[in-house]
Design a protein around this motif. Structure first.
Motif, short mmCIF file in Angstrom:
data_model
loop_
_atom_site.label_atom_id
_atom_site.label_comp_id
_atom_site.label_asym_id
_atom_site.label_seq_id
_atom_site.Cartn_x
_atom_site.Cartn_y
_atom_site.Cartn_z
N ARG A 9 0.87 -1.18 0.00
CA ARG A 9 0.00 0.00 0.00
C ARG A 9 0.91 1.23 0.00
N PHE A 10 0.57 2.16 -0.86
CA PHE A 10 1.39 3.38 -0.96
C PHE A 10 0.55 4.58 -0.63
N PRO A 11 1.10 5.51 0.11
CA PRO A 11 2.52 5.66 0.48
C PRO A 11 2.93 4.94 1.77
N GLU A 12 1.99 4.28 2.44
CA GLU A 12 2.28 3.70 3.76
C GLU A 12 3.48 2.75 3.77
N ASP A 13 3.64 1.95 2.72
CA ASP A 13 4.68 0.93 2.70
C ASP A 13 5.95 1.37 1.97
N ALA A 14 6.01 2.61 1.52
CA ALA A 14 7.15 3.07 0.71
C ALA A 14 8.48 2.90 1.44
N GLN A 15 8.55 3.30 2.72
CA GLN A 15 9.83 3.19 3.44
C GLN A 15 10.25 1.74 3.65
N ALA A 16 9.30 0.89 4.00
CA ALA A 16 9.63 -0.52 4.21
C ALA A 16 10.10 -1.16 2.90
N LEU A 17 9.43 -0.84 1.80
CA LEU A 17 9.85 -1.38 0.51
C LEU A 17 11.24 -0.88 0.14
N ALA A 18 11.50 0.40 0.34
CA ALA A 18 12.83 0.94 0.05
C ALA A 18 13.90 0.25 0.89
N ARG A 19 13.62 0.03 2.17
CA ARG A 19 14.58 -0.66 3.04
C ARG A 19 14.89 -2.05 2.51
N LEU A 20 13.87 -2.79 2.08
CA LEU A 20 14.07 -4.12 1.54
C LEU A 20 14.86 -4.08 0.23
N CYS A 21 14.54 -3.13 -0.63
CA CYS A 21 15.25 -3.03 -1.91
C CYS A 21 16.73 -2.68 -1.71
N TRP A 22 17.03 -1.80 -0.75
CA TRP A 22 18.43 -1.50 -0.45
C TRP A 22 19.10 -2.71 0.19
N GLY A 23 18.38 -3.49 0.98
CA GLY A 23 18.92 -4.72 1.53
C GLY A 23 19.25 -5.72 0.43
N TYR A 24 18.40 -5.79 -0.58
CA TYR A 24 18.64 -6.64 -1.75
C TYR A 24 19.92 -6.20 -2.45
N ARG A 25 20.08 -4.90 -2.65
CA ARG A 25 21.28 -4.38 -3.30
C ARG A 25 22.51 -4.71 -2.47
N ASP A 26 22.43 -4.57 -1.16
CA ASP A 26 23.56 -4.88 -0.28
C ASP A 26 23.94 -6.36 -0.39
N LEU A 27 22.93 -7.23 -0.46
CA LEU A 27 23.19 -8.66 -0.64
C LEU A 27 23.92 -8.90 -1.95
N LEU A 28 23.44 -8.27 -3.02
CA LEU A 28 24.10 -8.43 -4.32
C LEU A 28 25.54 -7.94 -4.27
N ALA A 29 25.76 -6.81 -3.64
CA ALA A 29 27.12 -6.26 -3.55
C ALA A 29 28.04 -7.23 -2.80
N ALA A 30 27.54 -7.83 -1.74
CA ALA A 30 28.35 -8.79 -0.97
C ALA A 30 28.64 -10.04 -1.78
N ARG A 31 27.63 -10.56 -2.47
CA ARG A 31 27.80 -11.78 -3.24
C ARG A 31 28.62 -11.56 -4.51
N CYS A 32 28.63 -10.34 -5.02
CA CYS A 32 29.33 -10.02 -6.26
C CYS A 32 30.65 -9.29 -6.00
N ALA A 34 33.60 -10.16 -6.13
CA ALA A 34 34.64 -10.44 -7.11
C ALA A 34 34.36 -9.75 -8.45
N THR A 35 33.11 -9.35 -8.67
CA THR A 35 32.74 -8.68 -9.92
C THR A 35 31.85 -7.47 -9.59
N PRO A 36 32.41 -6.48 -8.91
CA PRO A 36 31.60 -5.35 -8.45
C PRO A 36 31.02 -4.51 -9.59
N ALA A 37 31.54 -4.63 -10.78
CA ALA A 37 31.04 -3.82 -11.90
C ALA A 37 29.57 -4.08 -12.17
N ILE A 38 29.10 -5.30 -11.94
CA ILE A 38 27.69 -5.59 -12.22
C ILE A 38 26.78 -4.79 -11.29
N VAL A 39 27.14 -4.68 -10.02
CA VAL A 39 26.34 -3.90 -9.08
C VAL A 39 26.48 -2.42 -9.40
#
Length: 170
Positions: A9-32, A34-39
């Motif tokens: 639900r927006f805008p109510e869930d916008a901050q929670a969704l953003a937090r999760l999406c940044w967490g996803y990016r952080d996971l990708l950065a950690a897993r990648c 050896a190949t940081p260019a993709i992130v």
């Protein structure tokens, strides 16, 4: 409290969704590491922040959706899908569950709910791309019946060896 899956639900869930999406990016950065260019290429801070702000439009009903997982009163996971130009095909994106909620079945529940909703929306096929180093995600996709498929877009040749493509009939 039980695990529940619900539409965002927006805008109510916008901050929670953003937090999760940044967490996803952080996971990708950690897993990648050896190949940081993709992130750096696909998830650069400025462009990724703009993308997160635009997710409600990109995944808007009735053609797409953003689903959230709630556990113990907190938003702990997300999954979203939207239409592709391929006939009756949607792509699922940014399936992510926070560390605190792993092991509770949130990823599987999000995937199943997204598949069910996409089928109800008239899609016949769901596709996704992932990176070979996201082994837990690949195991989940395969357990749900997703199978390797040909790329559904032209990946950057530099990153093509890292990517894996899957699809599932709905």
């Amino acid at each position: 409290m039980p695990l529940t899956i619900r539409p965002a639900r927006f805008p109510e869930d916008a901050q929670a969704l953003a937090r999760l999406c940044w967490g996803y990016r952080d996971l990708l950065a950690a897993r990648c590491a050896a190949t940081p260019a993709i992130v750096d290429t696909y998830y650069a801070n400025d462009s990724y922040g703009a993308l997160i702000d635009d997710l409600p439009r990109i995944h808007a009903r009735p053609a797409g959706d953003i689903l959230l997982a709630d556990l113990d009163g907190a938003v702990v996971g997300c999954a979203m899908y939207y239409p592709l130009s391929l006939p009756a095909t949607c792509e699922i994106k940014r399936v992510f569950v926070s560390d605190s909620a792993r092991g509770h079945g949130a990823g599987k529940a999000l995937m199943r709910a997204a598949m069910q909703r996409a089928r109800a929306d008239g899609y016949d096929r769901m596709v996704l791309d992932t990176m070979y180093m996201l082994t837990e995600a690949i195991a989940l996709y395969e357990a749900l019946g997703f199978a390797p498929c040909a790329p559904f877009y032209d990946p950057d040749p530099e990153f093509a060896p890292i990517l894996r493509f899957y699809d599932h009939p709905l």
